[in-house]
Structures are given as C-alpha cells and as structure tokens.
Design a protein around this motif. Structure first.
Motif, PDB file in Angstrom:
ATOM      1  N   THR A  78       9.254  -2.361  -4.359  1.00 60.17           N
ATOM      2  CA  THR A  78       9.878  -3.029  -3.451  1.00 60.17           C
ATOM      3  C   THR A  78      10.174  -1.653  -2.215  1.00 60.17           C
ATOM      4  OG1 THR A  78      11.104  -4.673  -4.641  1.00 60.17           O
ATOM      5  CG2 THR A  78      12.060  -3.848  -2.685  1.00 60.17           C
ATOM      6  N   PHE A  79       9.779  -1.921  -1.065  1.00 60.19           N
ATOM      7  CA  PHE A  79       9.978  -0.963  -0.113  1.00 60.19           C
ATOM      8  C   PHE A  79      11.345  -1.560   0.853  1.00 60.19           C
ATOM      9  CE2 PHE A  79       5.644  -0.397  -1.226  1.00 60.19           C
ATOM     10  CZ  PHE A  79       5.357   1.149  -1.123  1.00 60.19           C
ATOM     11  N   PRO A  80      12.445  -0.991   0.467  1.00 58.11           N
ATOM     12  CA  PRO A  80      13.622  -1.478   1.083  1.00 58.11           C
ATOM     13  C   PRO A  80      13.598  -1.719   2.533  1.00 58.11           C
ATOM     14  CG  PRO A  80      14.095   0.429  -0.550  1.00 58.11           C
ATOM     15  CD  PRO A  80      12.672   0.207  -0.486  1.00 58.11           C
ATOM     16  N   LYS A  81      12.702  -0.878   3.468  1.00 56.36           N
ATOM     17  CA  LYS A  81      12.576  -0.739   4.731  1.00 56.36           C
ATOM     18  C   LYS A  81      11.171  -1.195   5.148  1.00 56.36           C
ATOM     19  CE  LYS A  81      16.440   2.148   5.586  1.00 56.36           C
ATOM     20  NZ  LYS A  81      16.822   3.829   6.288  1.00 56.36           N
ATOM     21  N   GLY A  82      10.435  -1.767   4.129  1.00 56.81           N
ATOM     22  CA  GLY A  82       9.066  -2.195   4.480  1.00 56.81           C
ATOM     23  C   GLY A  82       8.286  -0.803   4.694  1.00 56.81           C
ATOM     24  N   LEU A  83       7.057  -1.224   5.160  1.00 60.87           N
ATOM     25  CA  LEU A  83       6.280  -0.005   5.618  1.00 60.87           C
ATOM     26  C   LEU A  83       6.282  -0.008   7.234  1.00 60.87           C
ATOM     27  CD1 LEU A  83       3.313  -0.579   3.261  1.00 60.87           C
ATOM     28  CD2 LEU A  83       4.885   1.176   3.120  1.00 60.87           C
ATOM     29  N   LEU A 100       8.860  -6.115   7.877  1.00 64.96           N
ATOM     30  CA  LEU A 100       9.571  -7.393   7.371  1.00 64.96           C
ATOM     31  C   LEU A 100       8.786  -7.831   5.884  1.00 64.96           C
ATOM     32  CD1 LEU A 100       9.454  -9.747  10.324  1.00 64.96           C
ATOM     33  CD2 LEU A 100      11.325  -8.459   9.470  1.00 64.96           C
ATOM     34  N   LEU A 101       7.852  -6.924   5.589  1.00 69.07           N
ATOM     35  CA  LEU A 101       7.051  -7.173   4.154  1.00 69.07           C
ATOM     36  C   LEU A 101       7.676  -5.998   3.284  1.00 69.07           C
ATOM     37  CD1 LEU A 101       3.380  -7.925   5.653  1.00 69.07           C
ATOM     38  CD2 LEU A 101       5.190  -9.342   4.815  1.00 69.07           C
ATOM     39  N   LYS A 102       8.526  -6.384   2.409  1.00 62.09           N
ATOM     40  CA  LYS A 102       9.310  -5.609   1.680  1.00 62.09           C
ATOM     41  C   LYS A 102       8.508  -5.386   0.004  1.00 62.09           C
ATOM     42  CE  LYS A 102      13.355  -5.816   4.389  1.00 62.09           C
ATOM     43  NZ  LYS A 102      12.995  -4.753   5.384  1.00 62.09           N
ATOM     44  N   GLU A 103       8.062  -6.351  -0.396  1.00 61.73           N
ATOM     45  CA  GLU A 103       7.277  -6.179  -1.714  1.00 61.73           C
ATOM     46  C   GLU A 103       5.916  -6.359  -1.698  1.00 61.73           C
ATOM     47  OE1 GLU A 103       9.215  -9.814  -3.672  1.00 61.73           O
ATOM     48  OE2 GLU A 103      10.783  -8.603  -4.167  1.00 61.73           O
ATOM     49  N   TYR A 104       5.330  -5.319  -2.391  1.00 61.70           N
ATOM     50  CA  TYR A 104       3.928  -5.052  -2.541  1.00 61.70           C
ATOM     51  C   TYR A 104       3.623  -5.162  -4.092  1.00 61.70           C
ATOM     52  CZ  TYR A 104       3.903  -4.085   2.163  1.00 61.70           C
ATOM     53  OH  TYR A 104       3.740  -4.555   3.644  1.00 61.70           O
ATOM     54  N   LYS A 105       2.253  -5.428  -4.516  1.00 64.57           N
ATOM     55  CA  LYS A 105       2.136  -5.119  -5.850  1.00 64.57           C
ATOM     56  C   LYS A 105       0.914  -3.973  -5.666  1.00 64.57           C
ATOM     57  CE  LYS A 105      -0.716  -9.294  -5.811  1.00 64.57           C
ATOM     58  NZ  LYS A 105      -0.997 -10.574  -6.386  1.00 64.57           N
ATOM     59  N   ILE A 106       0.818  -3.301  -6.786  1.00 65.60           N
ATOM     60  CA  ILE A 106      -0.608  -2.357  -6.866  1.00 65.60           C
ATOM     61  C   ILE A 106      -1.419  -2.610  -7.708  1.00 65.60           C
ATOM     62  CG2 ILE A 106      -0.875   0.123  -7.394  1.00 65.60           C
ATOM     63  CD1 ILE A 106       1.651   0.734  -6.530  1.00 65.60           C
ATOM     64  N   GLN A 107      -2.742  -3.085  -7.076  1.00 66.76           N
ATOM     65  CA  GLN A 107      -3.626  -3.446  -8.201  1.00 66.76           C
ATOM     66  C   GLN A 107      -4.855  -2.203  -8.343  1.00 66.76           C
ATOM     67  OE1 GLN A 107      -5.479  -7.104  -6.940  1.00 66.76           O
ATOM     68  NE2 GLN A 107      -7.492  -6.652  -7.761  1.00 66.76           N
ATOM     69  N   GLN A 108      -5.079  -1.674  -9.399  1.00 65.65           N
ATOM     70  CA  GLN A 108      -5.826  -0.545  -9.587  1.00 65.65           C
ATOM     71  C   GLN A 108      -7.411  -0.980  -9.307  1.00 65.65           C
ATOM     72  OE1 GLN A 108      -4.371   2.357 -10.723  1.00 65.65           O
ATOM     73  NE2 GLN A 108      -6.627   3.337 -10.361  1.00 65.65           N
ATOM     74  N   ARG A 147      12.129   2.802 -10.857  1.00 66.89           N
ATOM     75  CA  ARG A 147      12.793   1.715 -10.334  1.00 66.89           C
ATOM     76  C   ARG A 147      12.178   0.904  -9.531  1.00 66.89           C
ATOM     77  NH1 ARG A 147      17.976   2.155 -12.101  1.00 66.89           N
ATOM     78  NH2 ARG A 147      18.637   4.314 -12.400  1.00 66.89           N
ATOM     79  N   HIS A 148      10.672   0.852  -9.609  1.00 63.17           N
ATOM     80  CA  HIS A 148       9.866   0.021  -8.756  1.00 63.17           C
ATOM     81  C   HIS A 148      10.190  -0.041  -7.110  1.00 63.17           C
ATOM     82  CE1 HIS A 148       8.522  -1.626 -12.811  1.00 63.17           C
ATOM     83  NE2 HIS A 148       9.532  -1.442 -13.111  1.00 63.17           N
ATOM     84  N   SER A 149      10.328   1.060  -6.563  1.00 66.98           N
ATOM     85  CA  SER A 149      10.732   1.019  -5.238  1.00 66.98           C
ATOM     86  C   SER A 149       9.803   2.055  -4.512  1.00 66.98           C
ATOM     87  CB  SER A 149      12.422   1.371  -5.012  1.00 66.98           C
ATOM     88  OG  SER A 149      12.533   2.650  -5.648  1.00 66.98           O
ATOM     89  N   GLY A 150       9.582   2.122  -3.309  1.00 67.46           N
ATOM     90  CA  GLY A 150       9.023   2.919  -2.833  1.00 67.46           C
ATOM     91  C   GLY A 150       9.375   3.260  -1.022  1.00 67.46           C
ATOM     92  N   LYS A 151       8.874   4.227  -0.616  1.00 63.28           N
ATOM     93  CA  LYS A 151       8.986   4.475   0.937  1.00 63.28           C
ATOM     94  C   LYS A 151       7.826   5.326   1.402  1.00 63.28           C
ATOM     95  CE  LYS A 151      12.427   6.555   3.764  1.00 63.28           C
ATOM     96  NZ  LYS A 151      12.639   5.522   4.607  1.00 63.28           N
ATOM     97  N   GLN A 152       7.528   4.914   2.582  1.00 67.68           N
ATOM     98  CA  GLN A 152       6.568   5.874   3.419  1.00 67.68           C
ATOM     99  C   GLN A 152       7.444   6.563   4.333  1.00 67.68           C
ATOM    100  OE1 GLN A 152       3.564   3.828   5.785  1.00 67.68           O
ATOM    101  NE2 GLN A 152       2.036   5.509   5.580  1.00 67.68           N
ATOM    102  N   ILE A 153       6.860   7.865   4.393  1.00 65.76           N
ATOM    103  CA  ILE A 153       7.464   8.918   5.103  1.00 65.76           C
ATOM    104  C   ILE A 153       6.668   9.447   5.914  1.00 65.76           C
ATOM    105  CG2 ILE A 153       9.096   9.454   3.432  1.00 65.76           C
ATOM    106  CD1 ILE A 153       7.945  11.964   2.945  1.00 65.76           C
ATOM    107  N   VAL A 154       7.049  10.178   6.952  1.00 66.86           N
ATOM    108  CA  VAL A 154       6.303  10.785   8.071  1.00 66.86           C
ATOM    109  C   VAL A 154       6.684  12.503   7.956  1.00 66.86           C
ATOM    110  CG1 VAL A 154       5.524  11.297  10.453  1.00 66.86           C
ATOM    111  CG2 VAL A 154       5.998   8.806   9.600  1.00 66.86           C
TER     112      VAL A 154
END
Length: 138
Positions: free
Chosen positions: A9-14, A19-27, A106-113
């Motif tokens: 879950t990206f609480p603030k999206g990317l 508006l898209l807050k949940e992503y799955k990671i596929q290897q 915690r299954h959470s993420g954030k993209q930072i600059v």
C-alpha cells in the motif's frame, strides 16, 4: 532476497497516480519485478534493485519519510527504482532520482524525490555490464 508479499500500500499513491494506492509486486526474473496496480492492472512499472546496477548508489532518506510507511529500523528498508524500457537495450534507463522505498514488514511504500543529489531520472541501465550480451560474458 525479497520477502513474499501480496500487496504493497502506498498511502499517498505514486506521483501521477495518487488515486492508485495498492500494488502487487510480481517477480519477473532475478533482476526485474513488475509493480502492478491492484485496481487498474494496466498501470504497471518495471522495477529493480538499483544496487544491482549501481553498487555505489547512495541515498539519505529523512526519518519523517520513513515514519510515513512505518519503518522503525533501517533493516526494514527495501529500495527499488523504476525502469524505462526501450526496444533498444542501450537506451533502457533507470530513475535513480525518485526511488521507491518499501517496508516489506508493513506492506507499505512511498516514492520519494531525492534533493541535492547528482542523480537523474534517466541513468543507463546496462552501463556496468550487468546483463550485457556484447563483448564477452554477461
């Protein structure tokens, strides 16, 4: 290497996809993964561990940003960067300026600059010879 997780879950999206807050990671393979929106699977990003391609990559993530995704110690931090694919493998680039920070516990993420760094959004991916099929071993 990576812990298996179902959804990040990206609480603030990317950025650009707030508006898209949940992503799955596929290897995909040992180097590449795909970050796919759960609610809109047509939104997907190729991601990699930047240290596989740029071992000297350095970033300093402010504590307040780590707190946003509930990171309490640096061992929970996993860094991924978005790849911009091109049919010409010599033009495939990596965004080192805006890494994705993932807390797999915690299954959470954030993209930072990143600020005040020499990185850009377009570093050549194959510059260090990883996966390079020309001129010898790859």
């Amino acid at each position: 290497m990576e812990k298996h997780l179902s959804v990040v879950t990206f609480p603030k999206g990317l950025p650009g996809f707030e508006l898209l807050k949940e992503y799955k990671i596929q290897q995909y393979d040992e180097l590449f993964s795909v970050l796919i929106s759960v609610t809109n699977p047509s939104v997907a990003f190729i991601i990699v561990n930047p240290f596989e391609f740029y071992p000297n990559y350095e970033l300093d993530v402010p504590d307040d940003l780590l707190e946003e995704i509930e990171i309490t110690n640096r061992d929970q931090v996993n860094i991924r960067c978005i790849v911009t694919w091109n049919s010409d493998r010599n033009k495939v680039t990596l965004n080192l300026l805006a890494p994705i920070i993932i807390n797999f516990d915690r299954h959470s993420g954030k993209q930072i600059v990143l600020q005040n760094v020499p990185y850009t959004t377009k570093h050549l991916l194959w510059i260090n010879g990883i996966g390079d099929s020309e001129g010898g071993e790859g």
